[in-house]
Motif scaffolding. Structure first.
Motif, PDB file in Angstrom:
ATOM      1  N   CYS A 115       0.804  -1.224   0.000  1.00 59.61           N
ATOM      2  CA  CYS A 115       0.000   0.000   0.000  1.00 59.61           C
ATOM      3  C   CYS A 115       0.836   1.272   0.000  1.00 59.61           C
ATOM      4  N   HIS A 116       2.155   1.169   0.027  1.00 53.44           N
ATOM      5  CA  HIS A 116       3.020   2.343   0.135  1.00 53.44           C
ATOM      6  C   HIS A 116       3.563   2.736  -1.240  1.00 53.44           C
ATOM      7  N   ARG A 117       3.422   4.003  -1.567  1.00 51.54           N
ATOM      8  CA  ARG A 117       4.034   4.514  -2.796  1.00 51.54           C
ATOM      9  C   ARG A 117       5.522   4.738  -2.569  1.00 51.54           C
ATOM     10  N   LYS A 118       5.843   5.528  -1.544  1.00 51.73           N
ATOM     11  CA  LYS A 118       7.224   5.712  -1.098  1.00 51.73           C
ATOM     12  C   LYS A 118       7.181   5.933   0.402  1.00 51.73           C
ATOM     13  N   LEU A 119       8.014   5.215   1.101  1.00 48.48           N
ATOM     14  CA  LEU A 119       8.021   5.324   2.559  1.00 48.48           C
ATOM     15  C   LEU A 119       9.419   5.030   3.075  1.00 48.48           C
ATOM     16  N   ALA A 159       0.781 -12.617   0.087  1.00 48.07           N
ATOM     17  CA  ALA A 159       0.742 -12.842  -1.355  1.00 48.07           C
ATOM     18  C   ALA A 159       1.251 -14.241  -1.651  1.00 48.07           C
ATOM     19  N   ARG A 160       0.905 -14.721  -2.857  1.00 46.17           N
ATOM     20  CA  ARG A 160       1.373 -16.040  -3.296  1.00 46.17           C
ATOM     21  C   ARG A 160       2.686 -15.961  -4.052  1.00 46.17           C
ATOM     22  N   ASN A 161       2.961 -14.788  -4.664  1.00 45.49           N
ATOM     23  CA  ASN A 161       4.222 -14.582  -5.358  1.00 45.49           C
ATOM     24  C   ASN A 161       4.630 -13.120  -5.197  1.00 45.49           C
ATOM     25  N   LEU A 162       5.836 -12.814  -5.617  1.00 45.73           N
ATOM     26  CA  LEU A 162       6.380 -11.475  -5.393  1.00 45.73           C
ATOM     27  C   LEU A 162       5.626 -10.403  -6.173  1.00 45.73           C
ATOM     28  N   LYS A 163       5.161 -10.723  -7.342  1.00 47.36           N
ATOM     29  CA  LYS A 163       4.497  -9.711  -8.163  1.00 47.36           C
ATOM     30  C   LYS A 163       3.206  -9.219  -7.524  1.00 47.36           C
ATOM     31  N   GLU A 164       2.575 -10.049  -6.705  1.00 46.58           N
ATOM     32  CA  GLU A 164       1.368  -9.615  -6.026  1.00 46.58           C
ATOM     33  C   GLU A 164       1.644  -8.605  -4.926  1.00 46.58           C
ATOM     34  N   LEU A 165       2.908  -8.435  -4.561  1.00 47.24           N
ATOM     35  CA  LEU A 165       3.275  -7.446  -3.547  1.00 47.24           C
ATOM     36  C   LEU A 165       3.496  -6.057  -4.125  1.00 47.24           C
ATOM     37  N   LYS A 168      -0.843  -2.019  -6.246  1.00 46.54           N
ATOM     38  CA  LYS A 168      -1.841  -2.089  -7.320  1.00 46.54           C
ATOM     39  C   LYS A 168      -2.189  -0.712  -7.861  1.00 46.54           C
ATOM     40  N   GLU A 169      -2.181   0.305  -6.988  1.00 50.83           N
ATOM     41  CA  GLU A 169      -2.582   1.639  -7.408  1.00 50.83           C
ATOM     42  C   GLU A 169      -1.545   2.326  -8.281  1.00 50.83           C
ATOM     43  N   ALA A 170      -0.374   1.700  -8.451  1.00 50.04           N
ATOM     44  CA  ALA A 170       0.671   2.325  -9.267  1.00 50.04           C
ATOM     45  C   ALA A 170       0.298   2.358 -10.746  1.00 50.04           C
ATOM     46  N   GLY A 171      -0.601   1.487 -11.167  1.00 49.75           N
ATOM     47  CA  GLY A 171      -1.046   1.503 -12.547  1.00 49.75           C
ATOM     48  C   GLY A 171      -0.189   0.641 -13.457  1.00 49.75           C
ATOM     49  N   SER A 172      -0.532   0.677 -14.732  1.00 50.09           N
ATOM     50  CA  SER A 172       0.159  -0.164 -15.719  1.00 50.09           C
ATOM     51  C   SER A 172       1.551   0.339 -16.049  1.00 50.09           C
ATOM     52  N   ASN A 173       1.834   1.604 -15.727  1.00 49.16           N
ATOM     53  CA  ASN A 173       3.159   2.156 -16.035  1.00 49.16           C
ATOM     54  C   ASN A 173       4.212   1.784 -14.994  1.00 49.16           C
ATOM     55  N   CYS A 174       3.775   1.136 -13.941  1.00 56.10           N
ATOM     56  CA  CYS A 174       4.714   0.773 -12.866  1.00 56.10           C
ATOM     57  C   CYS A 174       5.618  -0.355 -13.343  1.00 56.10           C
ATOM     58  N   ALA A 175       6.926  -0.155 -13.196  1.00 54.68           N
ATOM     59  CA  ALA A 175       7.890  -1.179 -13.625  1.00 54.68           C
ATOM     60  C   ALA A 175       8.108  -2.245 -12.568  1.00 54.68           C
ATOM     61  N   GLY A 176       7.764  -1.947 -11.314  1.00 53.88           N
ATOM     62  CA  GLY A 176       7.976  -2.906 -10.248  1.00 53.88           C
ATOM     63  C   GLY A 176       8.127  -2.218  -8.908  1.00 53.88           C
ATOM     64  N   THR A 201      23.456  -2.297   3.150  1.00 57.92           N
ATOM     65  CA  THR A 201      22.098  -2.098   2.642  1.00 57.92           C
ATOM     66  C   THR A 201      21.766  -3.229   1.678  1.00 57.92           C
ATOM     67  N   VAL A 202      20.679  -3.923   1.988  1.00 50.49           N
ATOM     68  CA  VAL A 202      20.189  -4.995   1.130  1.00 50.49           C
ATOM     69  C   VAL A 202      19.025  -4.446   0.306  1.00 50.49           C
ATOM     70  N   GLU A 203      19.131  -4.555  -0.995  1.00 49.74           N
ATOM     71  CA  GLU A 203      18.082  -4.064  -1.895  1.00 49.74           C
ATOM     72  C   GLU A 203      17.451  -5.240  -2.630  1.00 49.74           C
ATOM     73  N   ARG A 204      16.130  -5.283  -2.618  1.00 47.37           N
ATOM     74  CA  ARG A 204      15.391  -6.331  -3.318  1.00 47.37           C
ATOM     75  C   ARG A 204      14.517  -5.669  -4.375  1.00 47.37           C
ATOM     76  N   SER A 205      14.720  -6.055  -5.606  1.00 49.15           N
ATOM     77  CA  SER A 205      13.947  -5.510  -6.718  1.00 49.15           C
ATOM     78  C   SER A 205      12.926  -6.540  -7.178  1.00 49.15           C
ATOM     79  N   ILE A 206      11.704  -6.080  -7.400  1.00 52.17           N
ATOM     80  CA  ILE A 206      10.633  -6.926  -7.921  1.00 52.17           C
ATOM     81  C   ILE A 206      10.186  -6.310  -9.242  1.00 52.17           C
ATOM     82  N   SER A 207      10.553  -6.941 -10.327  1.00 57.90           N
ATOM     83  CA  SER A 207      10.288  -6.385 -11.655  1.00 57.90           C
ATOM     84  C   SER A 207       9.053  -7.019 -12.264  1.00 57.90           C
ATOM     85  N   LEU A 208       8.270  -6.189 -12.959  1.00 56.54           N
ATOM     86  CA  LEU A 208       7.083  -6.666 -13.657  1.00 56.54           C
ATOM     87  C   LEU A 208       7.294  -6.785 -15.156  1.00 56.54           C
TER      88      LEU A 208
END
Length: 358
Positions: A115-119, A159-165, A168-176, A201-208
């Motif tokens: 639910c967070h856009r940037k936090l 969630a069942r997979n990472l992409k579900e995390l 949702k409100e980011a829209g279709s233009n969201c890369a991940g 710093t550990v960074e985890r990227s979830i790409s769509l």
């Protein structure tokens, strides 16, 4: 009034200092004169007074003992309290001037995650409380820590997979989505401090859309140092961070299972909390490796039979070649001797011919 019974007489006589077993004495005391009775009563009163004095002295001694025992217990309690205070003072965490232990979470950053856009959440080095209304994203922060430090999507129970995390409100233009967790890396227990410095710093990227989907390890200057999951596991093992352990990360679902779950759920909680599950998996993996090594050894051993035969054959040929080399050396020596013998023969013939000519 009724006549006193013999038992009462005997008890009265005993209290007056008279042998209650002597019935004649009791009867005599009842039949004596009033003056004698008054004297006996006075003596009895004096005896009772002495007895009361003795009882008072005994009570006073008992009170003294109790006061001494109470004082002793009070001193003992004071000693225990002082010992406890000393223990607590010695166990004080993060004193002034001492760096905190490595592995403490310093900052959490999420972008397009749940639910967070940037936090950005800045944490202190001790205990932190995050409160908010339902649906404000408190559990999302905990899920971000789990995902960033190696847990799967199902472990978060969100969630069942990472992409579900991904938000949702980011829209279709969201890369991940992107999640970052910054850990302190100070002290002797730090992980490769010469490489990462005071923080990791550990960074985890979830790409769509087919971008990079994995981990990055950044140093204290946020420069990338590794993308290997093996390095992340080594860091977590060194800092003793266990995101799969429900005691270390207790979310709502795990708490419900612990409080209201079935016996199977509580047993599963127990073996995870005590790391028995991880130890069992490690043991099973070690057994599998041993079996693989045994199979490899048997396969190599069976192939070595033919190899040993080839080695023996080659060794025999090598020995024969060694003998040939010796023969060749001997032939060379014989040729040298033959040449010198021919020279000597010819030289002798020349000397004989010269004599004839002379």
């Amino acid at each position: 009034m009724s006549k006193p019974s013999s038992h009462r007489k005997r008890r009265a006589a005993t209290e007056a200092g008279i042998d209650g077993n002597d019935e004649d004495v009791v009867q005599a005391s009842n039949s004596s004169s009033p003056r004698k009775r008054r004297a006996r009563v006075a003596a009895q009163d004096r005896g009772n007074h002495y007895q009361e004095d003795d009882e008072d002295m005994d009570a006073e001694e008992e009170n003294e003992k109790n006061r001494g025992s109470t004082t002793k217990h009070r001193r003992s309690d004071q000693g225990v309290s002082a010992d406890n205070s000393l223990i607590l003072s010695e166990r004080a965490t993060n004193p002034v001037g001492k760096p905190p232990e490595a592995g403490v979470i310093k900052k959490i950053y999420v972008e397009n995650f749940m639910c967070h856009r940037k936090l950005t959440v800045e944490l202190c080095q001790n205990v932190n409380f995050i409160n908010g209304a339902n649906g404000s994203g408190k559990s999302a922060i905990l899920a971000a820590v789990q995902i960033c430090l190696g847990a799967g999507a199902k472990r978060t129970h969100r969630a069942r997979n990472l992409k579900e995390l991904v938000r949702k409100e980011a829209g279709s233009n969201c890369a991940g989505a992107k999640v970052r967790v910054t850990l302190l890396n100070r002290g002797d227990d730090g992980f490769q401090r010469d490489v990462y410095g005071d923080t990791i710093t550990v960074e985890r990227s979830i790409s769509l859309r087919g971008g990079y989907n994995g981990y990055k390890l950044l140093d204290d200057q946020l420069k990338e140092k590794s993308r290997s999951k093996r390095d992340l596991d080594a860091m977590l093992d060194q800092l003793n961070i266990q995101v799969e352990n429900p005691v270390a990360v207790l979310d709502q679902e795990e708490a419900k299972k612990f409080l209201m779950g079935k016996e199977e759920d509580k047993y599963a909680f127990f073996i995870k909390a005590t790391e028995l599950e991880r130890l069992d998996q490690t043991y099973a993996s070690a057994v599998d490796n041993i079996q693989d090594l045994e199979e490899t050894k048997n396969r190599v051993s069976s192939s070595m039979v033919e190899s040993k035969a080839n080695v023996k054959k080659l060794y025999k040929e090598w020995q024969e070649f060694q003998e040939l080399e010796k023969l060749e050396d001997k032939i060379l020596d014989d040729r040298v001797l033959f040449a010198w013998s021919a020279y000597n023969v010819l030289n002798g013939k020349v000397h004989e011919q010269e004599k004839v000519w002379l």
